[in-house]
Design an enzyme around this catalytic site. Structure first.
Site, PDB file in Angstrom:
ATOM      1  N   HIS A   1      -8.268  -7.620  -2.824  1.00  0.00           N
ATOM      2  CA  HIS A   1      -9.384  -6.745  -2.459  1.00  0.00           C
ATOM      3  C   HIS A   1      -9.230  -5.350  -2.680  1.00  0.00           C
ATOM      4  CE1 HIS A   1      -7.213  -6.991   1.434  1.00  0.00           C
ATOM      5  NE2 HIS A   1      -7.807  -5.663   1.559  1.00  0.00           N
TER       6      HIS A   1
ATOM      7  N   HIS B   1     -10.698  -1.782  -1.454  1.00  0.00           N
ATOM      8  CA  HIS B   1     -11.409  -0.929  -0.263  1.00  0.00           C
ATOM      9  C   HIS B   1     -12.115   0.174  -0.844  1.00  0.00           C
ATOM     10  CE1 HIS B   1      -9.164  -2.625   3.158  1.00  0.00           C
ATOM     11  NE2 HIS B   1      -7.952  -2.715   2.240  1.00  0.00           N
TER      12      HIS B   1
ATOM     13  N   ARG C   1      -4.162 -12.257   3.276  1.00  0.00           N
ATOM     14  CA  ARG C   1      -5.710 -11.662   2.924  1.00  0.00           C
ATOM     15  C   ARG C   1      -5.776 -11.852   1.483  1.00  0.00           C
ATOM     16  NH1 ARG C   1      -8.703  -7.011   4.385  1.00  0.00           N
ATOM     17  NH2 ARG C   1     -10.305  -8.895   4.094  1.00  0.00           N
TER      18      ARG C   1
ATOM     19  N   TYR D   1      -2.158 -10.600  -0.143  1.00  0.00           N
ATOM     20  CA  TYR D   1      -0.655 -10.146   0.748  1.00  0.00           C
ATOM     21  C   TYR D   1      -0.931 -10.590   2.191  1.00  0.00           C
ATOM     22  CZ  TYR D   1      -3.928  -6.559   2.780  1.00  0.00           C
ATOM     23  OH  TYR D   1      -4.901  -5.735   3.304  1.00  0.00           O
TER      24      TYR D   1
ATOM     25  N   TYR E   1       0.879  -1.228   0.037  1.00  0.00           N
ATOM     26  CA  TYR E   1       0.037   0.132   0.029  1.00  0.00           C
ATOM     27  C   TYR E   1       0.852   1.283   0.081  1.00  0.00           C
ATOM     28  CZ  TYR E   1      -4.145  -2.630   1.289  1.00  0.00           C
ATOM     29  OH  TYR E   1      -5.422  -3.620   1.132  1.00  0.00           O
TER      30      TYR E   1
END
Length: 271
Positions: free
Chosen positions: A191, A193, A188, A167, A133
């Site tokens: 996805h 957000h 996870r 990740y 991120y």
């Protein structure tokens, strides 16, 4: 003056802790080890991470399960405020040579009674093709794969981005120790957000997942909801290959609990 709300919640915590201590037959040594582990968790700065991964999904289920509207999912620790406002055609801020499959994601935002919600603010963020991120990785531009934009007059939107990668959460601290204790992997599934804001409606914070992800059944954060899973469609044209995916969303009014209670009262009185 004492807060009655705080006292009520604390009394509940003590009550259920006593029950757990009795049921699990926790020794004083085990309790002391737990306190030391909590201290390490705080010193490492992992309390938000631990709560996001292991508790938030249960809080959300307790509040929203069984009620109308899109199911919320985790906000997560990687959200930042005031990301760039995008102009049409919407493209999440990204590097010129951004790795990953191009993705066009679209959806429609409505109220729970089906009304299209025009000019809803959409705040979107995601990991890159390496599962990193921006703002939290030193080698990624500050607002990479982040941005805000509005739905059109029909409550619809489309944004160009890339397919995010799965990740693993950090495992080099007390949270990793806990994963070892429960013998669970740290991954996870991929996805997106998304947060929706509209005047008169409760903010909707949720995630979008993709069919076929290897971690979708065993998400370490238990954030996956079947209603939040969509399918990646593959396309080819003269400009190359790309993916598309879509999902629609329903927002609750700010007073949704009171409205449901009122409807139940009316229904019961008419029997």
């Amino acid at each position: 003056m004492a807060s009655q709300r705080v006292l009520k919640v604390f009394d509940g915590i003590v009550k259920h802790t006593k029950k757990l201590l009795d049921e699990a037959q926790i020794s004083h040594d085990e309790y002391h080890e737990f306190v030391l582990w909590l201290d390490r968790l705080g010193r490492k700065g992992e309390i938000p991470l631990f709560m996001d991964v292991f508790f938030e999904t249960h809080v959300l289920n307790s509040i929203y399960s069984g009620y109308p509207g899109t199911e919320p999912s985790l906000l997560g620790p990687y959200h930042i405020e005031n990301t760039p406002m995008l102009e049409e055609p919407y493209v999440l801020t990204q590097r010129a040579d951004e790795k990953g499959d191009v993705l066009y994601f679209k959806g429609t935002v409505r109220s729970v009674d089906g009304k299209p919600l025009a000019n809803t603010l959409v705040d979107m963020w995601q990991a890159d093709a390496d599962g990193e991120y921006s703002h939290y990785a030193d080698d990624i531009p500050e607002y990479n794969l982040r941005g805000r934009f509005y739905t059109d007059e029909n409550g619809q939107f489309e944004v160009k981005t890339i397919v995010p990668a799965p990740y693993k959460i950090p495992t080099d601290g007390p949270t990793g120790e806990f994963l070892d204790y429960i013998d669970h992997h740290p991954y996870r599934p991929a996805h997106l957000h998304i947060q929706f804001k509209q005047e008169g409606y409760e903010n909707l914070i949720t995630q979008v997942f993709f069919e076929g992800d290897p971690w979708i059944e065993t998400d370490v954060a238990e954030g996956v909801r079947s209603t939040l899973i969509t399918k990646l469609e593959h396309h080819e044209d003269t400009n190359g290959s790309y993916k598309t995916a879509s999902l629609d969303f329903e927002m609750r009014t700010q007073n949704w609990r009171a409205e449901i209670k009122k409807d139940l009262t009316v229904a019961n009185s008419s029997k």
